[in-house]
Each structure stands twice: as structure tokens, then as C-alpha cells.
Scaffold this active site. Structure first.
Site, short mmCIF file in Angstrom:
data_model
loop_
_atom_site.label_atom_id
_atom_site.label_comp_id
_atom_site.label_asym_id
_atom_site.label_seq_id
_atom_site.Cartn_x
_atom_site.Cartn_y
_atom_site.Cartn_z
N ASP A 35 24.47 49.31 -11.20
CA ASP A 35 23.28 48.77 -11.85
C ASP A 35 22.20 49.83 -12.11
O ASP A 35 21.33 49.63 -12.96
CB ASP A 35 22.72 47.60 -11.03
CG ASP A 35 21.81 46.74 -11.90
OD1 ASP A 35 22.20 46.45 -13.05
OD2 ASP A 35 20.70 46.39 -11.45
N HIS A 37 22.88 52.86 -13.37
CA HIS A 37 23.25 53.31 -14.73
C HIS A 37 22.90 52.24 -15.76
O HIS A 37 22.37 52.55 -16.83
CB HIS A 37 24.75 53.59 -14.81
CG HIS A 37 25.26 54.63 -13.86
ND1 HIS A 37 26.00 54.32 -12.75
CD2 HIS A 37 25.15 55.98 -13.87
CE1 HIS A 37 26.34 55.43 -12.12
NE2 HIS A 37 25.83 56.46 -12.77
P1 AMP Z 1 25.70 60.09 -12.29
O1 AMP Z 1 26.74 59.23 -12.91
O2 AMP Z 1 25.63 60.00 -10.80
O3 AMP Z 1 25.72 61.50 -12.82
O4 AMP Z 1 24.31 59.47 -12.77
C1 AMP Z 1 24.02 59.33 -14.13
C2 AMP Z 1 22.57 58.99 -14.28
O5 AMP Z 1 22.28 57.77 -13.60
C3 AMP Z 1 21.65 60.06 -13.68
O6 AMP Z 1 20.53 60.25 -14.52
C4 AMP Z 1 21.28 59.46 -12.36
O7 AMP Z 1 20.05 59.91 -11.85
C5 AMP Z 1 21.19 57.99 -12.73
N1 AMP Z 1 21.30 57.17 -11.52
C6 AMP Z 1 22.24 57.23 -10.54
N2 AMP Z 1 21.96 56.37 -9.55
C7 AMP Z 1 20.81 55.73 -9.89
C8 AMP Z 1 19.99 54.74 -9.28
N3 AMP Z 1 20.30 54.21 -8.11
N4 AMP Z 1 18.87 54.35 -9.94
C9 AMP Z 1 18.53 54.89 -11.12
N5 AMP Z 1 19.26 55.83 -11.76
C10 AMP Z 1 20.38 56.26 -11.15
#
Ligand code: AMP
Length: 290
Positions: A35, A37
């Protein structure tokens, strides 16, 4: 929602939109969406005419002993989440599409990549900055959405966009948490029940420090103590630091400007990060006028 796998197909799809003056939003991810993402995607869909989501587990931002090979994947579920969150285009490149044979040019971030995670993941932000710059060039978004969960990443990317005159607005979205406070992360899937209980101590400490800050505590050393107290039950804290939210330099003395309280820890073999922002009312008022 259209699914594309090559840069040529992506560009062919986006060109007419851009020519019609449509606003393009972009959400880069590594998949196994949750959620957090979905919130980024929904925000982009609300503010832009078309939203591109990329799923690419970028090998160059993983260290040799890290979880690249075992990083969780579930493409079918990811596609549904993108669809429900109103994404227009899902970009699923293979590594060879992003890094063709002979690839050798990188973005070298500056000092902002050195502290916090940079100390424990050498080369990580070089990998992140390089792939994000490449993805920006492929998508050419007007707005790009990143989560505050990866706080240092947002600071490094913002700086890169400014330093390289990339014509994109970097939007940072607050961290999405479970009801009990645990920050959503694709890596939470590695946690069994007992590990999850210990992982929760990280957000417990951070949120306790934030509550103390909001109740008037300004002393950095005291805020760190409050955050650290519940974290005694976590296997190994890599760092717990209170830093200036722009320079990422440690805050000495009272918190009189926006600070980030950041933690990275191993819970079992799973590395987790989390942070909270501490914004004094004066800085918040100044920010809202800007
Ligand atoms: P990742 O798939 O982990 O590379 O994350 C992709 C994007 O989603 C990045 O900009 C992360 O900072 C964001 N993201 C990951 N977890 C969260 C979260 N719990 N709340 C808000 N954004 C998130």
C-alpha cells in the site's frame, strides 16, 4: 493499463501524450508492491494525466552480500495493484534493456550519499542515482513520486535532479504504516511472527521520540535516548541518528530546524530502515509560506 518491456515501446506510448501536453507522473519501484507503493501511484494519478510505474530490481544498488537474488517478486499481484491504483503504464524492463553490454557511465552522488545508509551500503546510492537518472530519461516525467520511507534516497535524488537540471519535480510522500506503526516494506515478507514483533520496536522508538518532540522536547540527545530505549530488543542496530533534513549532518544541540530521526537495523537477517521527520512549528510555518 498498458504493459511495456522495452524503452522503444515506452517512448512510443508516451510521445503522443507528451505532444498533447499531458502531465506525466512516474513511480519507480522494485516491485512486490504494497500500500506504500499504491499510495504513491494514487497520488500521481490524482495529480497527473498519465502515470508510469516501473518495476525493476536494480542489480547495481545491491551489495554482494545483499538480497538481490532472493528479492521477493509477484508480478501478477503487482499488476493488479497498479491497475487498482490507476496506473496508465507499467514498465517492466529486463536488466539487459537497462544495462546493455558495454555500459560504463554512472552518476556519482556527492556528500549526501556518505552518511547513514551510505556508510553501510557502499555504492548503493551511486546505483540508485544512476538508475533513477536513466529511468527519468526514458520516461521524461513532469513529476516523480518517492516515499519518505527511503529518506536519504529522496535527498540524494532531489539533489541530483537540481545539480543535473533534470526537468522533473520530485514529490516526497509520507511513509505508509501498518495500524501498529510498522512501516510497510517489501522486505517485511521476510519476517516471521517473532521477527515482526522485534521489527515493530523500531517504529515504536521513532514514534515515541516524535511524540516527545511534539510535546516540547528539543534536546537531540534526549530524543535519541527515547528512540533507543525500546530498540534494545532489536538484534543489531546499524545506526540511529538525528540529522538535519537537508544536509544530513548530525544535529548538535537543540532541534531548531527540520530534523530526520533515522534508523537502520537487522532483525534476524532482514535489514530494515525507518525514519520520522521532526519539524519545529516555526520551520513548519516557514515551510508552508515558501
Ligand atoms: P522500492 O520498491 O522499495 O524501491 O520502493 C519504491 C518506492 O516506494 C520508493 O520511493 C519508496 O520510498 C516507496 N515506498 C516504499 N515503502 C513505502 C512506504 N511504507 N510508504 C511510502 N512509500 C514507500
Amino acid at each position: 493499463m498498458r504493459v511495456v518491456r522495452t524503452i522503444a515501446d515506452l517512448r512510443a506510448l508516451l510521445r503522443p501524450l507528451r505532444e498533447e501536453g499531458k502531465r506525466i507522473g512516474f513511480v519507480p519501484t522494485m516491485g512486490f508492491l504494497h500500500d506504500g507503493h499504491a499510495t504513491l501511484i494514487r497520488q500521481s494519478a490524482a495529480r497527473c494525466d498519465a502515470t508510469v510505474v516501473s518495476i525493476f530490481v536494480n542489480p547495481t544498488q545491491f551489495g554482494l552480500s545483499e538480497d538481490l537474488a532472493s528479492y521477493p517478486r509477484d508480478l501478477e499481484r503487482d499488476q493488479n495493484i497498479c491497475l487498482e491504483a490507476d496506473a496508465s503504464v507499467l514498465f517492466l524492463p529486463e536488466a539487459a534493456e537497462i544495462y546493455p553490454t558495454g555500459f560504463q557511465t554512472h552518476i556519482e552522488p556527492g556528500r549526501l550519499a556518505d552518511p547513514l545508509c551510505g556508510r553501510f551500503r557502499p555504492g548503493h546510492f551511486r546505483g540508485v542515482a544512476t538508475v533513477v537518472a536513466k529511468l527519468f530519461n526514458m520516461v521524461q516525467p513532469d513529476l516523480a513520486f518517492f516515499g519518505q520511507k527511503d529518506f536519504q534516497q529522496t535527498v540524494v535524488i532531489r539533489r541530483m535532479a537540481r545539480d543535473l537540471n533534470l526537468p522533473v519535480d520530485v514529490v516526497v510522500v509520507p511513509t505508509v504504516r501498518e495500524a501498529d506503526g510498522l512501516a510497510l516494506s517489501s522486505r517485511n515478507t521476510y519476517l516471521d511472527e517473532d521477527a515482526r514483533r522485534r521489527a515493530l520496536l523500531l517504529s515504536e522508538g521513532l514514534l515515541a521520540a516524535k511524540a516527545a518532540f511534539e510535546a516540547g522536547e528539543r534536546l537531540g540527545t534526549r530524543l535519541l535516548e527515547i528512540a533507543r530505549a525500546p530498540m534494545a530488543g532489536v538484534d543489531s542496530i546499524q545506526y540511529l541518528e538525528l540529522v538535519d533534513s537537508q544536509s544530513l549532518e548530525p544535529i548538535q544541540g537543540p532541534v531548531d530546524r527540520t530534523a530526520a530521526l533515522c534508523v537502520a537495523a537487522y532483525v534476524g537477517s532482514t535489514r530494515l530502515i525507518d525514519n520520522v521527520l521532526l519539524t519545529p512549528p516555526v520551520a513548519a510555518a516557514a515551510g508552508s509560506q515558501a
